[in-house]
Design a protein around this motif. Sequence first.
Motif, mmCIF file in Angstrom:
data_model
loop_
_atom_site.group_PDB
_atom_site.id
_atom_site.type_symbol
_atom_site.label_atom_id
_atom_site.label_comp_id
_atom_site.label_asym_id
_atom_site.label_seq_id
_atom_site.Cartn_x
_atom_site.Cartn_y
_atom_site.Cartn_z
ATOM 1 N N ALA A 238 -2.920 7.535 -2.499
ATOM 2 C CA ALA A 238 -2.726 6.897 -1.193
ATOM 3 C C ALA A 238 -3.828 5.872 -0.915
ATOM 4 C CB ALA A 238 -2.705 7.960 -0.100
ATOM 5 N N ASP A 239 -3.400 4.751 -0.385
ATOM 6 C CA ASP A 239 -4.330 3.718 0.052
ATOM 7 C C ASP A 239 -4.692 3.884 1.524
ATOM 8 O OD1 ASP A 239 -4.242 2.067 -2.422
ATOM 9 O OD2 ASP A 239 -2.133 1.869 -1.854
ATOM 10 N N VAL A 240 -3.772 4.529 2.285
ATOM 11 C CA VAL A 240 -3.953 4.699 3.722
ATOM 12 C C VAL A 240 -3.512 6.105 4.127
ATOM 13 C CG1 VAL A 240 -3.374 3.819 6.031
ATOM 14 C CG2 VAL A 240 -3.420 2.246 4.080
ATOM 15 N N LEU A 241 -4.370 6.782 4.875
ATOM 16 C CA LEU A 241 -4.025 8.050 5.520
ATOM 17 C C LEU A 241 -3.689 7.730 6.965
ATOM 18 C CD1 LEU A 241 -3.900 11.142 5.966
ATOM 19 C CD2 LEU A 241 -6.385 11.058 6.341
ATOM 20 N N VAL A 242 -2.506 8.141 7.408
ATOM 21 C CA VAL A 242 -2.068 7.903 8.784
ATOM 22 C C VAL A 242 -1.921 9.249 9.485
ATOM 23 C CG1 VAL A 242 -0.200 7.053 10.260
ATOM 24 C CG2 VAL A 242 -0.862 5.768 8.220
ATOM 25 N N THR B 18 4.463 8.902 1.626
ATOM 26 C CA THR B 18 4.456 10.297 1.200
ATOM 27 C C THR B 18 4.095 11.149 2.411
ATOM 28 O OG1 THR B 18 3.780 9.710 -1.037
ATOM 29 C CG2 THR B 18 3.375 11.970 -0.351
ATOM 30 N N VAL B 19 4.860 12.227 2.623
ATOM 31 C CA VAL B 19 4.646 13.094 3.784
ATOM 32 C C VAL B 19 4.345 14.515 3.317
ATOM 33 C CG1 VAL B 19 5.628 13.997 5.927
ATOM 34 C CG2 VAL B 19 6.223 11.688 5.154
ATOM 35 N N ALA C 228 5.319 4.185 7.751
ATOM 36 C CA ALA C 228 5.998 3.529 6.635
ATOM 37 C C ALA C 228 5.835 2.017 6.692
ATOM 38 C CB ALA C 228 7.481 3.908 6.630
ATOM 39 N N ALA C 229 5.803 1.457 7.877
ATOM 40 C CA ALA C 229 5.687 0.010 8.046
ATOM 41 C C ALA C 229 4.322 -0.522 7.586
ATOM 42 C CB ALA C 229 5.938 -0.374 9.508
ATOM 43 N N LEU C 230 3.361 0.358 7.373
ATOM 44 C CA LEU C 230 2.021 -0.055 6.946
ATOM 45 C C LEU C 230 1.926 -0.269 5.433
ATOM 46 C CD1 LEU C 230 -0.163 2.288 9.184
ATOM 47 C CD2 LEU C 230 0.326 -0.140 9.538
ATOM 48 N N LYS D 207 0.812 -1.214 0.000
ATOM 49 C CA LYS D 207 0.000 0.000 0.000
ATOM 50 C C LYS D 207 0.847 1.267 0.000
ATOM 51 C CE LYS D 207 -3.791 -2.230 2.354
ATOM 52 N NZ LYS D 207 -4.808 -2.132 3.368
ATOM 53 N N ARG D 208 0.230 2.330 -0.541
ATOM 54 C CA ARG D 208 0.826 3.658 -0.521
ATOM 55 C C ARG D 208 0.234 4.405 0.675
ATOM 56 N NH1 ARG D 208 3.447 5.115 -5.146
ATOM 57 N NH2 ARG D 208 3.056 7.326 -4.781
ATOM 58 N N ILE D 209 1.117 4.953 1.495
ATOM 59 C CA ILE D 209 0.723 5.626 2.734
ATOM 60 C C ILE D 209 0.946 7.122 2.576
ATOM 61 C CG2 ILE D 209 1.078 5.697 5.238
ATOM 62 C CD1 ILE D 209 0.335 2.882 4.086
ATOM 63 N N ILE D 210 0.061 7.916 3.171
ATOM 64 C CA ILE D 210 0.248 9.362 3.220
ATOM 65 C C ILE D 210 0.011 9.842 4.643
ATOM 66 C CG2 ILE D 210 -2.135 9.988 2.627
ATOM 67 C CD1 ILE D 210 -0.886 12.253 0.852
#
Length: 130
Positions: A87-91, A32-33, A25-27, A2-5
């Motif tokens: 992004a697949d996930v917003l953290v 991307t920040v 990042a581990a997710l 997955k792509r994380i943001i």
Amino acid sequence: MKRIITFGTFDIFHVGHLNILKRAAALGHHLTVGISTDALNYSKKQRYPVCQQASRAEIVAALRCVDQVFFEEALELKREYIEQFEADVLVMGDDWAGKFDEFKDICDVVYLERTPSISTTELIEIVKEL
């Protein structure tokens, strides 16, 4: 994978920032920040960051766990940023719990626990008292 943001000011970079970025990042496979611009930070907190946006972006971009950095110009553009960077996930930190659930229609939303006993605001207050 997955792509994380994720988004943040990342002023006076500290271990709490590092912890949340490593855990984000581990997710997935790409982090991307979004770095809040100086102007955006002022609009949110009525003060400019101690470190200018270019310096904050350079610090975050130098981390092994970060793949891409951009400047977040406005809070209202979060949906567009999520879509732009695919992004697949917003953290976000758990201090924002529930505040970004509106984006669950386009990505997963995860709130990570913050590192206890450290915050940029707290560090700034300590330094002011010295």
